[in-house]
Design an enzyme around this catalytic site. Structure first.
Site, PDB file in Angstrom:
ATOM      1  CE  LYS A 182      -4.091  -0.348   2.000  1.00  0.00           C
ATOM      2  NZ  LYS A 182      -5.134  -0.449   3.016  1.00  0.00           N
ATOM      3  CE  LYS A 202     -17.792   7.139  12.664  1.00  0.00           C
ATOM      4  NZ  LYS A 202     -18.175   7.710  11.380  1.00  0.00           N
ATOM      5  NE  ARG A 204     -14.082  -1.888   4.496  1.00  0.00           N
ATOM      6  CZ  ARG A 204     -13.404  -0.919   5.114  1.00  0.00           C
ATOM      7  NH1 ARG A 204     -12.628  -1.212   6.146  1.00  0.00           N
ATOM      8  NH2 ARG A 204     -13.491   0.334   4.732  1.00  0.00           N
ATOM      9  CG  LEU A 244     -37.513   8.363   5.822  1.00  0.00           C
ATOM     10  CD1 LEU A 244     -37.098   7.772   7.156  1.00  0.00           C
ATOM     11  CD2 LEU A 244     -38.341   9.622   6.074  1.00  0.00           C
ATOM     12  CB  THR A 251     -15.153   4.143  14.675  1.00  0.00           C
ATOM     13  OG1 THR A 251     -15.243   5.128  13.647  1.00  0.00           O
ATOM     14  CG2 THR A 251     -16.458   4.066  15.436  1.00  0.00           C
ATOM     15  CB  CYS A 298     -18.586   2.495   8.988  1.00  0.00           C
ATOM     16  SG  CYS A 298     -16.913   3.042   8.590  1.00  0.00           S
ATOM     17  NE  ARG A 305     -21.353  12.339   3.268  1.00  0.00           N
ATOM     18  CZ  ARG A 305     -21.966  13.210   2.470  1.00  0.00           C
ATOM     19  NH1 ARG A 305     -23.214  13.014   2.116  1.00  0.00           N
ATOM     20  NH2 ARG A 305     -21.333  14.282   2.000  1.00  0.00           N
TER      21      ARG A 305
END
Ligand code: NAD
Length: 436
Positions: free
Chosen positions: A35, A200, A324, A246, A122, A256, A147
């Protein structure tokens, strides 16, 4: 300032590039040498709009580089951001803090005595306090809300910044890091460690609950003969409720929300607080995948054996190649196990999907995926899927039958083009034409 960013995955690579964009000198650190080599050469090993360009610009300007060496990072940085993963422990649902603990221990060993170690991963509430006790350096927590798909915009122009700090000095350093963002009027909330960590997990729990709420309403609409799209529209006009998050569909996935709500419920349980409703949120979410399979079976007249199914989507959401816990791939793999002949197509996530599910069939284009299909499942909301011309698609498939798992296709248009159309959250009476 001189910053390091430890862990250069989705969060860390974005954070590193954006910190360079804010004018800092940044070193990104990762234990994954491949990476680091890719990022150093300006290649981003995942899809995030604009990120490759931003990284290339700042590696060229000399403001951003990548290394595997903690020694180098420790000697360089005044502020070290820890952005490593916190995956789910399979047995308990708790967060696995192995990587966070290892990263803090390693950077604490090599950092200058007055360096600030800032967690962005997180984590369960209590982690920052524990690490502050364990490390011979000052710790702060600065949770991240970006996001995927909007990661750069969300980092440079976030809704808010949250600083979990225990000293004025830590707050001053973080204010200096984010000076241009704060100068643009971004709200700042400073808090104790526990509250900063909880912001969070509470935000993710709320978003997941909102999605599962409308998906539970979708179940009721299916049973009662209602239409969840109309219901959501009417609910959304109430500004206490709002329209966002919604939209009924196959539910949430990704790296996440699913793991974060499980870890939050687990941690709350350890603290003696029952967040059992999050298990219901999780269960509703998983049931939507079952429902897509039920609809697929219904449209195929009960049997999936040998049915050629085109699965449109592999990423857990559009504008990402992140697979994921992807609902699309979960459904595809289960149909494959049920004997269907599954062909997956996704504009960006094909390589990742192939690695994770090597036995599924893959198409190189939308057209190839559709050609000869007995059933089409729309499971990731890429714009190019939303814009499919049903007449064109109808000329390619063997049988025009589609399940809209994202609730965005125009049922009238598809049924007018001769498709049997089913969507989540609508009863059979809304199913559309009879087709072939
Ligand atoms: P990721 O798996 O893409 O990246 C984690 C990176 O950390 C990997 O590159 C890995 O090699 C590296 N790493 C692991 N151990 C290391 C160590 N000891 N030293 C240096 N590098 C190490 O994960 P991600 O999606 O970037 O998520 C990271 C954290 O950010 C998680 O806690 C996640 O919940 C949180 N988060 C993610 C997002 C998102 O949209 N992806 C948004 C907000 C918060």
């Amino acid at each position: 300032m001189r910053l390091t960013v430890i862990g250069t995955g989705y969060l860390g690579a974005t954070h590193a590039a954006c910190m360079a964009e804010l004018g800092h000198e940044v070193v990104g650190v990762d234990v994954d040498a491949d990476k680091v080599a890719a990022l150093s050469a300006g290649r981003v090993p995942f899809h995030e709009p604009g990120l490759a360009e931003l990284i290339a610009r700042h590696t060229a300007s000399g403001r951003l580089c990548f290394t595997t060496s903690y020694e180098e990072a420790g000697a360089f940085g005044q502020v070290h951001f820890v952005c490593v993963g916190t995956p789910q422990r399979k047995e308990s649902g708790a967060a696995d803090l192995t990587y966070v603990d290892a990263a803090f221990a390693a950077i604490a060993r090599h950092a200058a005595k007055d360096a600030l170690l800032v967690g962005k991963s997180t984590v369960p509430v209590g982690t920052a306090a524990r690490l502050a006790n364990a490390c011979d350096a000052e710790v702060a927590w600065n949770p991240e809300f970006l996001r995927e798909g909007f990661a750069i915009e969300d980092t440079l122009r976030p809704d808010r910044l949250v600083f979990g700090v225990e000293s004025e000095r830590a707050e001053t350093l973080l204010r200096e890091v984010y000076a241009p963002v704060l100068a643009a009027g971004t709200p700042l909330v400073t808090a104790d460690f526990a509250t900063a960590e909880l912001v969070k997990t509470a935000a993710n729990a709320f978003l997941a609950t909102k999605i599962s709420f409308i998906n539970a309403m979708a179940e009721v609409c299916e049973a009662a003969g209602g239409d969840v799209r109309t219901l959501a529209e009417a609910l959304g006009y109430d500004d206490r409720i709002g329209k966002k998050f919604l939209r009924a569909g196959v539910g949430f996935g990704g790296g996440c929300l699913p793991k974060d709500i499980r870890a939050f419920a687990h941690r709350a349980g350890e603290l003696g607080v029952d967040l059992g409703f999050l298990h219901a949120v999780d269960a509703i979410n998983m049931r939507r995948r079952d429902r897509v399979i039920e609809l697929a079976r219904e449209l195929c007249g009960g049997g999936l054996l040998g049915a050629r199914v085109a699965v449109l989507g592999a990423a857990f959401k559009p504008d990402s190649d992140d697979i994921r816990d992807s609902p699309a791939l979960n459904v595809a793999a289960r149909l494959d196990l049920d004997g269907a002949d599954v062909t997956v197509y996704d504009p960006e996530a094909m390589d990742n999907a192939r690695k994770a599910f090597p036995l599924l069939g893959y198409a190189m284009s939308l057209e190839e995926a559709l050609r000869g299909a007995d059933l089409v499942l729309h499971l990731t909301e890429w714009p190019q899927f939303r814009e499919i011309d049903p007449e064109w698609a109808g000329s390619l498939v063997c049988r025009p039958r589609i399940v809209d798992g994202r609730g965005v296709l125009d049922a009238d248009l598809w049924t007018a083009a001769g498709w049997r159309f089913r969507a989540l959250g609508r009863s059979a009476s809304h199913r559309g034409g009879v087709g072939r």
